[in-house]
Design a protein around this motif. Structure first.
Motif, mmCIF file in Angstrom:
data_model
loop_
_atom_site.group_PDB
_atom_site.id
_atom_site.type_symbol
_atom_site.label_atom_id
_atom_site.label_comp_id
_atom_site.label_asym_id
_atom_site.label_seq_id
_atom_site.Cartn_x
_atom_site.Cartn_y
_atom_site.Cartn_z
ATOM 1 N N THR A 3 0.742 -1.429 -0.162
ATOM 2 C CA THR A 3 0.155 -0.225 0.293
ATOM 3 C C THR A 3 0.874 1.580 -0.284
ATOM 4 O OG1 THR A 3 0.040 -0.040 1.859
ATOM 5 C CG2 THR A 3 -1.797 -1.036 1.189
ATOM 6 N N HIS A 67 -7.837 2.011 -9.573
ATOM 7 C CA HIS A 67 -8.251 0.991 -8.651
ATOM 8 C C HIS A 67 -7.407 1.261 -7.513
ATOM 9 C CE1 HIS A 67 -10.353 -1.236 -11.696
ATOM 10 N NE2 HIS A 67 -9.402 -1.202 -12.831
ATOM 11 N N ALA A 68 -6.337 1.787 -7.088
ATOM 12 C CA ALA A 68 -5.231 2.580 -6.248
ATOM 13 C C ALA A 68 -6.179 3.320 -5.797
ATOM 14 C CB ALA A 68 -4.041 2.737 -6.644
ATOM 15 N N ARG A 70 -9.379 3.461 -5.076
ATOM 16 C CA ARG A 70 -9.870 2.683 -4.429
ATOM 17 C C ARG A 70 -9.408 1.156 -3.297
ATOM 18 N NH1 ARG A 70 -12.820 2.336 -9.415
ATOM 19 N NH2 ARG A 70 -12.561 -0.117 -9.942
ATOM 20 N N VAL A 71 -8.596 0.738 -3.337
ATOM 21 C CA VAL A 71 -7.993 0.059 -2.905
ATOM 22 C C VAL A 71 -7.973 1.258 -1.108
ATOM 23 C CG1 VAL A 71 -6.246 -1.194 -2.680
ATOM 24 C CG2 VAL A 71 -7.187 -0.858 -4.580
ATOM 25 N N GLU A 74 -10.320 1.835 0.739
ATOM 26 C CA GLU A 74 -11.425 0.912 1.561
ATOM 27 C C GLU A 74 -10.577 0.785 2.594
ATOM 28 O OE1 GLU A 74 -14.363 -1.035 1.108
ATOM 29 O OE2 GLU A 74 -14.634 0.296 -0.384
ATOM 30 N N LEU A 75 -9.232 0.899 2.397
ATOM 31 C CA LEU A 75 -8.471 0.108 3.504
ATOM 32 C C LEU A 75 -8.267 1.102 4.682
ATOM 33 C CD1 LEU A 75 -5.397 -1.073 1.929
ATOM 34 C CD2 LEU A 75 -7.135 -2.367 3.295
#
Length: 289
Positions: A3, A67-68, A70-71, A74-75
């Motif tokens: 991350t 996508h990055a 969103r990841v 979400e975290l």
């Protein structure tokens, strides 16, 4: 997937610069480059085209970017949700606020907050209100304590905490200070020093003046209200400042037809989970959500 590498990738994509990304993440440029290289090795594809000093996303980089985001979002939502489940108010709270609010409005609030919640690590960023709103909208900051926008982005929720009346001000020795009650036309005939054109405060002032058919002659502008106050005090021009800043160095002109004011308050992302620390600060500010 690391991350930290994704964070570095997003910052380089947003800033177009490895060095500016490093400044945002408090890392050296070589450290950013190392994280990007590791991510490219893991994916097996280059993410940036480097031509001279220019850095552009490749097709792979443009595909990865949403996508990055969103990841990481979400975290971060998971971290905030877990902080609320723990039953204790602790962890990190990232806030963006303007210098003016940070100096004149927030100190008693933050004093009470740190006394009540000593286990919270406050991560305070001083910036223009417009930038703070954008950082909250992008998910990089959890809260903004700012001058509220007249037309907020759809993703933001906001709540007024303070009404901030504004006054037209001049230096004590300025011709307008001794002319009784000057008209707006007389005001417009003198140079003005106003907040920068991109600021919410500038838009409030210009809308009010334009409603009376007045176009100010702007000598210069700046984002910092304390600097504007100094420029007014030395006689460089008239301005519009919060009444809370009035003292013997400047004189307020009586212009009741303008009825200038702005709203100061909190903004947060409509679709993101709020952490326990954020909920606690909003509660201190009188926001019930």
């Amino acid at each position: 997937m690391d991350t930290h590498a994704l964070s570095a990738f997003i910052e380089v994509a947003d800033t177009g610069s490895f060095s500016r990304a490093g400044e945002r993440l408090h890392l050296s440029q070589p450290a950013i480059s190392k994280r990007i290289a590791a991510l490219e090795d893991a994916l097996g594809q280059p993410l940036f085209d480097r031509v001279g000093r220019r850095i552009d996303l490749t097709d792979a980089g443009r595909t990865l970017l949403p996508h990055a985001r969103r990841v990481l979002a979400e975290l971060e939502d998971a971290r905030r949700a877990l902080s609320r489940l723990s039953g204790t108010v602790s962890g990190r709270l990232s806030i963006g606020t303007s210098h003016h609010i940070g100096l004149h409005r927030l100190p008693p609030v933050l004093r009470s907050y740190t006394q009540a919640y000593p286990d919270v690590d406050l991560d305070i960023h001083f910036m223009d209100s417009e930038d703070a709103c954008e950082e909250v909208a992008q998910g990089r900051l959890e809260l903004g304590i700012v001058t509220l926008p007249g037309e907020p982005p759809e993703v933001l929720r906001m709540h007024t905490v303070w009404r901030d009346p504004l006054s037209v001000v001049v230096a004590p020795g300025h011709p307008l200070a001794t002319s009784g009650s000057p008209s707006l036309r007389e005001l417009a005939a003198h140079p003005a020093v106003l907040p920068d054109a991109r600021t919410y405060t500038h838009r409030i002032v210009m809308r009010a003046l334009q409603a009376h058919g007045v176009a100010p002659r702007i000598r210069l502008s700046t984002n910092y209200l304390e600097t504007l106050k100094m420029l007014v005090a030395i006689g460089l021009g008239w301005s519009v400042l919060p009444r809370s800043m009035l003292d013997d160095s400047i004189v307020a002109l009586d212009r009741p037809e303008l009825a200038l004011s702005r709203d100061l308050g909190a903004v947060w992302h409509r679709g993101r989970t709020r952490s326990g620390p954020a909920q606690a600060l909003l509660g201190l500010l009188g926001v019930s959500v």
